[in-house]
Write an enzyme that holds these catalytic residues in place. Structure first.
Site, PDB file in Angstrom:
ATOM      1  N   GLY A 135       1.006  -1.119  -0.417  1.00  0.00           N
ATOM      2  CA  GLY A 135      -0.208   0.130   0.049  1.00  0.00           C
ATOM      3  C   GLY A 135       0.683   1.611   0.137  1.00  0.00           C
TER       4      GLY A 135
ATOM      5  N   ARG B  44       0.206  -4.165  -5.188  1.00  0.00           N
ATOM      6  CA  ARG B  44       0.057  -5.772  -4.995  1.00  0.00           C
ATOM      7  C   ARG B  44       0.790  -7.108  -5.973  1.00  0.00           C
ATOM      8  NH1 ARG B  44      -0.590  -4.098   0.725  1.00  0.00           N
ATOM      9  NH2 ARG B  44      -2.244  -2.868   0.303  1.00  0.00           N
TER      10      ARG B  44
ATOM     11  N   ASP C  67       5.703  -5.571   5.736  1.00  0.00           N
ATOM     12  CA  ASP C  67       6.698  -6.554   5.782  1.00  0.00           C
ATOM     13  C   ASP C  67       6.650  -7.345   5.254  1.00  0.00           C
ATOM     14  OD1 ASP C  67       3.769  -6.678   6.287  1.00  0.00           O
ATOM     15  OD2 ASP C  67       3.556  -8.468   6.567  1.00  0.00           O
TER      16      ASP C  67
ATOM     17  N   THR D  15       5.330   1.731   5.574  1.00  0.00           N
ATOM     18  CA  THR D  15       3.938   1.997   5.968  1.00  0.00           C
ATOM     19  C   THR D  15       2.925   1.992   7.536  1.00  0.00           C
ATOM     20  OG1 THR D  15       1.816  -0.244   6.527  1.00  0.00           O
ATOM     21  CG2 THR D  15       3.929  -0.935   7.820  1.00  0.00           C
TER      22      THR D  15
ATOM     23  N   ASP E 140       0.708   1.167   8.905  1.00  0.00           N
ATOM     24  CA  ASP E 140       0.533  -0.265  10.230  1.00  0.00           C
ATOM     25  C   ASP E 140       1.074   0.012  11.216  1.00  0.00           C
ATOM     26  OD1 ASP E 140      -1.591  -0.258   8.426  1.00  0.00           O
ATOM     27  OD2 ASP E 140      -1.172  -2.714   8.057  1.00  0.00           O
TER      28      ASP E 140
ATOM     29  N   ASP F 232       4.283  -1.597  12.178  1.00  0.00           N
ATOM     30  CA  ASP F 232       3.263  -3.154  12.015  1.00  0.00           C
ATOM     31  C   ASP F 232       5.323  -4.532  11.594  1.00  0.00           C
ATOM     32  OD1 ASP F 232       3.693  -3.759   9.508  1.00  0.00           O
ATOM     33  OD2 ASP F 232       1.700  -5.003   9.551  1.00  0.00           O
TER      34      ASP F 232
ATOM     35  N   ARG G 285      -4.680  -4.365   9.771  1.00  0.00           N
ATOM     36  CA  ARG G 285      -5.183  -5.678   9.400  1.00  0.00           C
ATOM     37  C   ARG G 285      -4.705  -6.333  11.228  1.00  0.00           C
ATOM     38  NH1 ARG G 285      -5.577  -7.942   5.268  1.00  0.00           N
ATOM     39  NH2 ARG G 285      -6.039  -5.987   3.618  1.00  0.00           N
TER      40      ARG G 285
HETATM   41  N1  LIG Z   1       5.912 -14.027   1.442  1.00  0.00           N
HETATM   42  C1  LIG Z   1       6.006 -13.585   0.172  1.00  0.00           C
HETATM   43  N2  LIG Z   1       7.247 -14.152  -0.758  1.00  0.00           N
HETATM   44  C2  LIG Z   1       7.441 -13.947  -1.345  1.00  0.00           C
HETATM   45  N3  LIG Z   1       6.814 -12.094  -2.070  1.00  0.00           N
HETATM   46  C3  LIG Z   1       5.469 -11.490  -0.903  1.00  0.00           C
HETATM   47  C4  LIG Z   1       5.617 -12.389   0.331  1.00  0.00           C
HETATM   48  N4  LIG Z   1       4.556 -11.584   1.066  1.00  0.00           N
HETATM   49  C5  LIG Z   1       4.735 -10.656   0.003  1.00  0.00           C
HETATM   50  N5  LIG Z   1       5.525 -10.572  -1.177  1.00  0.00           N
HETATM   51  C6  LIG Z   1       4.990  -9.136  -1.945  1.00  0.00           C
HETATM   52  O1  LIG Z   1       4.921  -8.547  -1.727  1.00  0.00           O
HETATM   53  C7  LIG Z   1       3.886  -6.936  -1.990  1.00  0.00           C
HETATM   54  C8  LIG Z   1       3.734  -6.056  -0.612  1.00  0.00           C
HETATM   55  O2  LIG Z   1       3.461  -7.298   0.526  1.00  0.00           O
HETATM   56  P1  LIG Z   1       1.902  -6.492   1.033  1.00  0.00           P
HETATM   57  O3  LIG Z   1       0.947  -6.450  -0.391  1.00  0.00           O
HETATM   58  O4  LIG Z   1       1.601  -7.564   2.705  1.00  0.00           O
HETATM   59  O5  LIG Z   1       2.210  -5.382   1.455  1.00  0.00           O
HETATM   60  P2  LIG Z   1       3.515  -4.578   2.869  1.00  0.00           P
HETATM   61  O6  LIG Z   1       4.915  -4.640   1.933  1.00  0.00           O
HETATM   62  O7  LIG Z   1       3.413  -4.762   3.754  1.00  0.00           O
HETATM   63  O8  LIG Z   1       2.608  -3.281   2.980  1.00  0.00           O
HETATM   64  P3  LIG Z   1       1.931  -2.659   3.288  1.00  0.00           P
HETATM   65  O9  LIG Z   1       0.996  -3.527   4.335  1.00  0.00           O
HETATM   66  O10 LIG Z   1       2.064  -0.893   4.241  1.00  0.00           O
HETATM   67  O11 LIG Z   1       0.573  -2.348   2.232  1.00  0.00           O
HETATM   68  C9  LIG Z   1       2.725  -8.547  -2.104  1.00  0.00           C
HETATM   69  O12 LIG Z   1       1.672  -8.156  -2.846  1.00  0.00           O
HETATM   70  C10 LIG Z   1       4.008  -9.677  -2.853  1.00  0.00           C
HETATM   71  O13 LIG Z   1       4.742  -9.428  -3.951  1.00  0.00           O
HETATM   72  O1  LIG Z   2      -4.808  -0.658  -0.464  1.00  0.00           O
HETATM   73  P1  LIG Z   2      -5.672  -1.719  -0.612  1.00  0.00           P
HETATM   74  O2  LIG Z   2      -5.431  -2.906  -1.197  1.00  0.00           O
HETATM   75  O3  LIG Z   2      -7.586  -1.642  -0.116  1.00  0.00           O
HETATM   76  O4  LIG Z   2      -4.788  -2.035   1.131  1.00  0.00           O
HETATM   77  C1  LIG Z   2      -5.799  -1.535   2.245  1.00  0.00           C
HETATM   78  C2  LIG Z   2      -4.566  -2.362   3.941  1.00  0.00           C
HETATM   79  O5  LIG Z   2      -3.527  -1.207   3.276  1.00  0.00           O
HETATM   80  C3  LIG Z   2      -3.170  -1.484   4.477  1.00  0.00           C
HETATM   81  O6  LIG Z   2      -2.960   0.502   4.707  1.00  0.00           O
HETATM   82  C4  LIG Z   2      -1.385  -0.721   4.281  1.00  0.00           C
HETATM   83  O7  LIG Z   2      -1.452  -2.015   5.102  1.00  0.00           O
HETATM   84  C5  LIG Z   2      -3.707  -1.540   5.754  1.00  0.00           C
HETATM   85  O8  LIG Z   2      -4.326  -1.179   7.116  1.00  0.00           O
HETATM   86  C6  LIG Z   2      -5.018  -1.659   4.303  1.00  0.00           C
HETATM   87  O9  LIG Z   2      -5.605  -2.986   5.478  1.00  0.00           O
HETATM   88 MG   LIG Z   3       1.816  -5.261   5.470  1.00  0.00          MG
END
Ligand SMILES: Nc1ncnc2c1ncn2[C@@H]1O[C@H](COP(=O)(O)OP(=O)(O)OP(=O)(O)O)[C@@H](O)[C@H]1O
Ligand SMILES: O=P(O)(O)OC[C@H]1O[C@](O)(CO)[C@@H](O)[C@@H]1O
Ligand SMILES: [Mg+2]
Length: 344
Positions: A10, A73, A104, A126, A128, A130, A172
């Protein structure tokens, strides 16, 4: 030396400030060109790249929300299956090191790439908050400030109409935004994913306020909150989407129905949603994002890989990316209990 950079997951306020700091530091101190990959990991898989120059446009990014590189994503299996394409893209552009800016999930992917021979430096973002091993991620402070401002405004309208107001914020798995915004804006109850809630207790807290002569109540609810097992309320469990995340079905709205029925009061729900991720970053997030960017650029340019930049106290330090993803950083129960002293 050539640096590649992407933002994934995000979006959040401060991503552009990191991009600016990486480009300016790399160009000014190392004369290193920086190439951005667009729309998260997809840009690396599909080879969608853009050169980033240390010019006026980059300089003005400090205040701008979102990410000029775009984000998104990608299904984790698709990403893992695309390793050959990713390596080809990096070779084609002669990239020596990739700076991956994300939460993460993004850092999990970055660590996997590192394990597969791709030099990576991580930057934790993020709303979050987290990500483990760092005190704060940028984006969080802005999200809290947006949410606290919204809750501040709900006090007067709730009071005028003698209503119970439920405010659903993002979070989340972690209730950091709910906890901080709720404390900052004097909410009367806070519900977070880490502590499953009992709707009877929530109603009791609100009822006590009315018995004490107050005529309204505000309850902040994190989107990932769930009812305690065996309590008198259930919510629909959403399916898992193509990116591996559970789809939420609206916990605050479900709670509102229950509270209205039990207290026979007017109840309203406000879902803050993506307003928490939009707009210009707070000064605190601008500073944190900029410092992360400067440190990430120094690490990348000096050949230190497999690390991410972490805030520890006042210092930014390099730590193994594995530390960031070893666990999800959630709100400790003792911290929630501190806030609970003020409920009601
Ligand atoms: N276990 C995993 N193995 C490989 N790629 C991953 C894995 N987890 C996440 N990714 C990749 O990283 C992208 C971003 O991860 P995610 O959607 O969890 O957001 P984030 O980086 O945690 O940020 P946020 O939680 O703030 O939205 C995923 O769409 C995926 O392409
Ligand atoms: O923008 P999207 O894909 O709706 O994602 C929403 C999620 O992304 C975050 O804003 C960041 O991980 C979460 O708090 C929320 O659940
Ligand atoms: Mg995340």
């Amino acid at each position: 030396m050539r640096i590649g950079m992407l933002t994934a997951g995000g979006d959040c306020p401060g991503l552009n400030a990191v991009i600016r700091a990486v480009v300016r530091t790399s160009r000014a101190e190392y004369d290193t060109p920086v190439l951005g990959f667009e729309d998260g990991w997809s840009g690396l898989v599909d080879d969608s790249a853009v050169s980033l120059y240390d010019d006026e446009d980059i300089d003005r990014l400090l205040l701008r929300g979102g990410t000029v590189l775009g984000t998104g994503r990608l299904n984790p299996d698709t990403l893992r299956d695309s390793l050959p394409q990713i390596k080809r893209t990096l070779e084609r552009h002669a990239i020596d090191v990739l700076i991956a800016i994300g939460g993460d999930g993004t850092l999990t992917a970055a660590n996997w790439l590192h394990d597969n021979g791709v030099p990576v430096v991580g930057v934790p973002k993020t709303i979050d908050n987290d990500v483990a091993a760092t005190d704060y991620t940028f984006g969080f402070d802005t999200a809290v400030s947006v949410a606290a401002d919204a809750i501040d405004r709900l006090h007067t309208t709730a009071e005028s109409h003698e209503r119970v107001m439920l405010v659903e914020v993002m979070g989340r798995h972690a209730g950091w935004i709910a906890l901080h915004a709720g404390l900052a804006a004097g909410a009367h109850m806070i519900v977070i994913p880490e502590v499953p809630f009992d709707i009877d207790y929530v109603c009791k807290v609100m009822k006590r306020r009315f018995q004490m002569g107050e005529n309204y109540g505000i309850c902040v609810v994190a989107e990932g909150a769930t009812p305690a097992e065996g309590s008198s309320m259930t919510i629909d469990e959403g399916e898992i989407d193509q990116f591996g995340h559970q789809v939420f079905t609206g916990v605050a709205n479900a709670m509102a129905v229950e509270i209205k029925e039990r207290l026979d009061r007017d109840v309203r729900t406000t879902v803050l949603g993506h307003t928490q991720r939009g707009g210009t970053p707070t000064s605190r997030d601008r500073v944190l994002a900029t410092r992360y960017g400067v440190h990430a650029a120094h690490l990348a340019n000096s050949g230190k890989h497999g690390v991410f930049v972490a805030l520890r106290g006042e210092d930014i330090v390099p730590l193994p990316i594995a530390d960031a993803i070893s666990r999800l950083k959630t709100v400790p129960v003792e911290m929630y209990d501190e806030a609970a002293s003020l409920f009601g």
